[in-house]
Design a protein around this motif. Structure first.
Motif, PDB file in Angstrom:
ATOM      1  N   GLU A  18      30.838 -68.629 -33.637  1.00  0.00           N
ATOM      2  CA  GLU A  18      29.477 -68.694 -34.159  1.00  0.00           C
ATOM      3  C   GLU A  18      29.408 -67.880 -35.446  1.00  0.00           C
ATOM      4  O   GLU A  18      30.366 -67.205 -35.820  1.00  0.00           O
ATOM      5  N   ARG A  19      28.261 -67.958 -36.128  1.00  0.00           N
ATOM      6  CA  ARG A  19      28.079 -67.123 -37.314  1.00  0.00           C
ATOM      7  C   ARG A  19      26.735 -66.418 -37.236  1.00  0.00           C
ATOM      8  O   ARG A  19      25.828 -66.845 -36.506  1.00  0.00           O
ATOM      9  N   ILE A  20      26.608 -65.342 -37.970  1.00  0.00           N
ATOM     10  CA  ILE A  20      25.377 -64.562 -37.961  1.00  0.00           C
ATOM     11  C   ILE A  20      24.283 -65.302 -38.725  1.00  0.00           C
ATOM     12  O   ILE A  20      24.494 -65.724 -39.853  1.00  0.00           O
ATOM     13  N   TYR A  21      23.130 -65.460 -38.082  1.00  0.00           N
ATOM     14  CA  TYR A  21      21.965 -66.059 -38.731  1.00  0.00           C
ATOM     15  C   TYR A  21      20.959 -65.005 -39.173  1.00  0.00           C
ATOM     16  O   TYR A  21      20.203 -65.221 -40.114  1.00  0.00           O
ATOM     17  N   SER A  22      20.902 -63.877 -38.480  1.00  0.00           N
ATOM     18  CA  SER A  22      20.007 -62.795 -38.890  1.00  0.00           C
ATOM     19  C   SER A  22      20.523 -61.484 -38.330  1.00  0.00           C
ATOM     20  O   SER A  22      21.242 -61.449 -37.325  1.00  0.00           O
ATOM     21  N   ALA A  23      20.149 -60.398 -39.000  1.00  0.00           N
ATOM     22  CA  ALA A  23      20.565 -59.067 -38.590  1.00  0.00           C
ATOM     23  C   ALA A  23      19.481 -58.070 -38.973  1.00  0.00           C
ATOM     24  O   ALA A  23      18.696 -58.307 -39.896  1.00  0.00           O
ATOM     25  N   ARG A  24      19.454 -56.951 -38.258  1.00  0.00           N
ATOM     26  CA  ARG A  24      18.520 -55.876 -38.603  1.00  0.00           C
ATOM     27  C   ARG A  24      19.070 -54.569 -38.048  1.00  0.00           C
ATOM     28  O   ARG A  24      19.496 -54.515 -36.889  1.00  0.00           O
ATOM     29  N   PHE A  25      19.065 -53.528 -38.869  1.00  0.00           N
ATOM     30  CA  PHE A  25      19.494 -52.210 -38.445  1.00  0.00           C
ATOM     31  C   PHE A  25      18.290 -51.285 -38.480  1.00  0.00           C
ATOM     32  O   PHE A  25      17.617 -51.171 -39.510  1.00  0.00           O
ATOM     33  N   ILE A  26      18.025 -50.616 -37.348  1.00  0.00           N
ATOM     34  CA  ILE A  26      16.856 -49.758 -37.222  1.00  0.00           C
ATOM     35  C   ILE A  26      17.321 -48.449 -36.594  1.00  0.00           C
ATOM     36  O   ILE A  26      17.606 -48.400 -35.396  1.00  0.00           O
ATOM     37  N   SER A  79      29.726 -44.031 -54.624  1.00  0.00           N
ATOM     38  CA  SER A  79      30.944 -44.377 -53.899  1.00  0.00           C
ATOM     39  C   SER A  79      30.955 -45.872 -53.666  1.00  0.00           C
ATOM     40  O   SER A  79      29.910 -46.529 -53.679  1.00  0.00           O
ATOM     41  N   SER A  80      32.142 -46.413 -53.440  1.00  0.00           N
ATOM     42  CA  SER A  80      32.249 -47.847 -53.202  1.00  0.00           C
ATOM     43  C   SER A  80      33.291 -48.110 -52.128  1.00  0.00           C
ATOM     44  O   SER A  80      34.182 -47.297 -51.871  1.00  0.00           O
ATOM     45  N   GLY A  81      33.148 -49.268 -51.497  1.00  0.00           N
ATOM     46  CA  GLY A  81      34.092 -49.701 -50.481  1.00  0.00           C
ATOM     47  C   GLY A  81      33.928 -51.185 -50.259  1.00  0.00           C
ATOM     48  O   GLY A  81      33.065 -51.825 -50.871  1.00  0.00           O
ATOM     49  N   SER A  82      34.730 -51.745 -49.399  1.00  0.00           N
ATOM     50  CA  SER A  82      34.645 -53.178 -49.125  1.00  0.00           C
ATOM     51  C   SER A  82      34.960 -53.450 -47.671  1.00  0.00           C
ATOM     52  O   SER A  82      35.657 -52.667 -47.002  1.00  0.00           O
ATOM     53  N   VAL A  83      34.418 -54.567 -47.183  1.00  0.00           N
ATOM     54  CA  VAL A  83      34.696 -55.050 -45.834  1.00  0.00           C
ATOM     55  C   VAL A  83      34.915 -56.559 -45.931  1.00  0.00           C
ATOM     56  O   VAL A  83      34.420 -57.210 -46.855  1.00  0.00           O
ATOM     57  N   PRO A  84      35.634 -57.150 -45.004  1.00  0.00           N
ATOM     58  CA  PRO A  84      35.851 -58.594 -45.051  1.00  0.00           C
ATOM     59  C   PRO A  84      34.610 -59.374 -44.650  1.00  0.00           C
ATOM     60  O   PRO A  84      33.788 -58.898 -43.861  1.00  0.00           O
ATOM     61  N   GLY A  85      34.465 -60.583 -45.215  1.00  0.00           N
ATOM     62  CA  GLY A  85      33.383 -61.475 -44.836  1.00  0.00           C
ATOM     63  C   GLY A  85      32.232 -61.467 -45.812  1.00  0.00           C
ATOM     64  O   GLY A  85      32.313 -60.919 -46.911  1.00  0.00           O
ATOM     65  N   TRP A  86      31.123 -62.094 -45.383  1.00  0.00           N
ATOM     66  CA  TRP A  86      29.924 -62.161 -46.219  1.00  0.00           C
ATOM     67  C   TRP A  86      28.706 -61.810 -45.382  1.00  0.00           C
ATOM     68  O   TRP A  86      28.729 -61.851 -44.161  1.00  0.00           O
ATOM     69  N   ILE A  87      27.633 -61.464 -46.084  1.00  0.00           N
ATOM     70  CA  ILE A  87      26.395 -61.092 -45.398  1.00  0.00           C
ATOM     71  C   ILE A  87      25.373 -62.217 -45.538  1.00  0.00           C
ATOM     72  O   ILE A  87      25.442 -63.035 -46.453  1.00  0.00           O
ATOM     73  N   VAL A  88      24.411 -62.239 -44.624  1.00  0.00           N
ATOM     74  CA  VAL A  88      23.345 -63.244 -44.662  1.00  0.00           C
ATOM     75  C   VAL A  88      22.328 -62.887 -45.734  1.00  0.00           C
ATOM     76  O   VAL A  88      21.937 -63.716 -46.549  1.00  0.00           O
ATOM     77  N   ASN A  89      21.867 -61.637 -45.730  1.00  0.00           N
ATOM     78  CA  ASN A  89      20.861 -61.174 -46.692  1.00  0.00           C
ATOM     79  C   ASN A  89      20.849 -59.648 -46.674  1.00  0.00           C
ATOM     80  O   ASN A  89      21.722 -59.012 -46.072  1.00  0.00           O
ATOM     81  N   GLN A  90      19.822 -59.051 -47.301  1.00  0.00           N
ATOM     82  CA  GLN A  90      19.758 -57.599 -47.416  1.00  0.00           C
ATOM     83  C   GLN A  90      19.661 -56.899 -46.067  1.00  0.00           C
ATOM     84  O   GLN A  90      20.050 -55.730 -45.931  1.00  0.00           O
ATOM     85  N   PHE A  91      19.142 -57.597 -45.042  1.00  0.00           N
ATOM     86  CA  PHE A  91      18.984 -56.974 -43.738  1.00  0.00           C
ATOM     87  C   PHE A  91      20.294 -56.898 -42.962  1.00  0.00           C
ATOM     88  O   PHE A  91      20.332 -56.344 -41.867  1.00  0.00           O
ATOM     89  N   SER A  92      21.363 -57.437 -43.545  1.00  0.00           N
ATOM     90  CA  SER A  92      22.687 -57.267 -42.959  1.00  0.00           C
ATOM     91  C   SER A  92      23.265 -55.890 -43.268  1.00  0.00           C
ATOM     92  O   SER A  92      24.368 -55.574 -42.810  1.00  0.00           O
ATOM     93  N   LEU A  93      22.542 -55.097 -44.055  1.00  0.00           N
ATOM     94  CA  LEU A  93      22.946 -53.734 -44.358  1.00  0.00           C
ATOM     95  C   LEU A  93      21.839 -52.776 -43.953  1.00  0.00           C
ATOM     96  O   LEU A  93      20.646 -53.107 -44.050  1.00  0.00           O
ATOM     97  N   GLY A  94      22.234 -51.605 -43.504  1.00  0.00           N
ATOM     98  CA  GLY A  94      21.265 -50.573 -43.167  1.00  0.00           C
ATOM     99  C   GLY A  94      21.922 -49.208 -43.206  1.00  0.00           C
ATOM    100  O   GLY A  94      23.111 -49.071 -42.882  1.00  0.00           O
TER     101      GLY A  94
END
Length: 269
Positions: free
Chosen positions: A68-76, A6-21
């Motif tokens: 401001e902008r996101i510098y880091s993210a983590r989903f746990i 499946s595929s989808g989209s959201v607006p904006g950009w991510i910092v790195n792989q840890f912006s997804l979980g």
């Protein structure tokens, strides 16, 4: 099976792989966007669920720390953590247990910013980032910062300990490459490379870079609930590479740390 894609989209950009979980068949994404104005950042977190061949947005949080902008993210699991930055560093905690109604539930504002968030367990996270100094409307980087946060009560995140390494000019590859950050959970050891710059004698000009005094691996032990114990460091500097060459890694074997780089493997003395 391609039928499951499946595929989808959201607006904006991510910092790195840890912006997804992903948790409980829900995909979480943290993005920064500035479609209207380069100086007008906006941050969002989206929850997406599979609907046939589409990933659809089931819930979202918008207008997180505008400007401001996101510098880091983590989903746990059903929690999320964000660090945004412009002149101060909010650590933001998220409740994602209801994908239709995700919520920002806690915020801790501190100077500096964190580039990498590492989970220890359900109660603690470690971050690596930079010390900062405000000079009017400008923000200057200082030394590298290692921080420990208590997130056992996610509505009230608490800074337990913070170590600052060096002054302006100090750098670590682990600030942008998580593979350079080693956490040995069995013994709570932490290792990461540092190019250390130090003050050469009382200067107070925040614009001036310090003097290079060390390049190699820094090693700490984490006492969860308390803070960091500095265990030592191992130099990797040579006449050919007086500063950080290509890459340096810390490898733990029982109670011994080995520093590994492109040319050699050296155990600690």
């Amino acid at each position: 099976d391609l039928s499951d894609i499946s595929s989808g989209s959201v607006p904006g950009w991510i910092v790195n792989q840890f912006s997804l979980g992903e948790y409980a068949e829900v995909l979480h994404i943290a993005t920064t966007d500035n479609t209207d104005n380069f100086d007008s950042f906006t941050n969002s977190v989206f929850c997406l669920s599979q609907d046939g061949r589409a990933l659809t947005i089931t819930g979202r949080i918008d207008d997180i720390t505008p400007g401001e902008r996101i510098y880091s993210a983590r989903f746990i699991g059903d929690r999320g953590y964000l660090v945004t930055f412009m002149q101060v560093d909010p650590l933001i905690t998220l409740d994602l247990s209801d994908p239709e109604h995700p919520a920002m539930i806690g915020e801790l504002v501190l100077p500096g910013y964190s580039c990498y968030i590492h989970p220890v367990d359900d109660d603690y996270i470690v971050t690596l980032g930079m010390e900062t100094t405000a000079q009017g409307d400008l923000v200057l980087n200082g030394g590298v910062q290692l921080s420990l946060f208590d997130v056992s009560y996610p509505t009230l995140p608490e800074l337990l300990d913070r170590v600052t390494i060096g002054v302006r000019g100090t750098y670590s590859e682990a600030l942008w490459n998580h593979k350079a950050f080693t956490f040995f959970a069995d013994e709570n050891f932490i290792a990461f490379p540092v190019d250390l710059y130090e003050d050469s004698g009382g200067r107070e000009d925040p614009w001036t870079t310090g003097v290079l005094s060390f390049s190699g691996l820094y090693v700490y032990r984490l006492n969860a609930g308390v803070g960091f114990d500095y265990l030592g460091r191992i130099s990797t500097a040579t006449d050919e590479y007086p500063i950080y060459g290509y890459w340096t890694r810390g490898i733990f074997m029982d109670d011994t740390v080995h520093v590994v780089n492109q040319n050699e493997v050296n155990p600690a003395d």
